[in-house]
Design an enzyme around this catalytic site. Structure first.
Site, PDB file in Angstrom:
ATOM      1  N   GLY A  56      -1.928   4.955  -3.414  1.00  0.00           N
ATOM      2  CA  GLY A  56      -2.682   3.718  -3.624  1.00  0.00           C
ATOM      3  C   GLY A  56      -2.793   3.305  -5.073  1.00  0.00           C
TER       4      GLY A  56
ATOM      5  N   THR B  34       1.994   0.686  -5.179  1.00  0.00           N
ATOM      6  CA  THR B  34       1.311  -0.468  -4.592  1.00  0.00           C
ATOM      7  C   THR B  34       1.429  -1.682  -5.512  1.00  0.00           C
ATOM      8  OG1 THR B  34      -0.274   0.944  -3.427  1.00  0.00           O
ATOM      9  CG2 THR B  34      -0.933  -1.353  -3.805  1.00  0.00           C
TER      10      THR B  34
ATOM     11  N   ALA C 195       0.852  -1.193   0.000  1.00  0.00           N
ATOM     12  CA  ALA C 195       0.000   0.000   0.000  1.00  0.00           C
ATOM     13  C   ALA C 195       0.886   1.242   0.000  1.00  0.00           C
ATOM     14  CB  ALA C 195      -0.916   0.012   1.222  1.00  0.00           C
ATOM     15  N   CYS C 196       0.681   2.128  -0.965  1.00  0.00           N
ATOM     16  CA  CYS C 196       1.441   3.382  -1.009  1.00  0.00           C
ATOM     17  C   CYS C 196       0.514   4.544  -0.650  1.00  0.00           C
ATOM     18  CB  CYS C 196       2.091   3.583  -2.374  1.00  0.00           C
ATOM     19  SG  CYS C 196       0.953   3.871  -3.737  1.00  0.00           S
ATOM     20  N   THR C 197       1.096   5.717  -0.547  1.00  0.00           N
ATOM     21  CA  THR C 197       0.314   6.878  -0.102  1.00  0.00           C
ATOM     22  C   THR C 197      -0.832   7.208  -1.037  1.00  0.00           C
ATOM     23  OG1 THR C 197       1.959   8.302  -1.134  1.00  0.00           O
ATOM     24  CG2 THR C 197       2.158   7.963   1.232  1.00  0.00           C
TER      25      THR C 197
END
Length: 106
Positions: free
Chosen positions: A12, A16, A8-10
């Site tokens: 998304g 990700t 999960a990245c900031t």
């Protein structure tokens, strides 16, 4: 070795899915079984089953944000890194996971 993970990245989106792909490819190359859930702008995809979680030797959280449902991994060996680590060094990350599993087995 059985691995489960969450990416999960900031935002998304990009990181990700890139992290997921890199981890899956590195695990396949190493002969490991892996299941990776993504959490992003469209919610959870490839959600991990309770059976997969129970069978896992280690959990890799390649995340830049808080993970929804982290309590599911209580009692499991967890390695948490930024998505960038999973993208740039997936094989090294899996070696670290292997070390963690082997240390626990001793």
């Amino acid at each position: 070795m059985k691995i489960i993970g969450v990416c999960a990245c900031t935002v998304g989106i990009a990181h990700t899915y890139i992290a997921q792909e890199k981890l899956e490819n590195a695990a396949k190359k190493a002969g490991y079984e892996i299941h990776v859930e993504t959490q992003g702008t469209i919610g959870r995809e490839n959600e991990l089953s309770p059976e997969a979680i129970a069978a896992a030797d280690v959990v890799i959280l390649a995340v830049d944000v808080k993970v929804a449902g982290r309590e599911r991994f209580e009692g499991k060996r967890i390695i948490q890194v930024p998505t960038e680590v999973a993208i740039k060094s997936p094989s090294k990350l899996l070696e670290k996971a292997k070390e963690v599993v082997q240390q626990q087995a001793v």
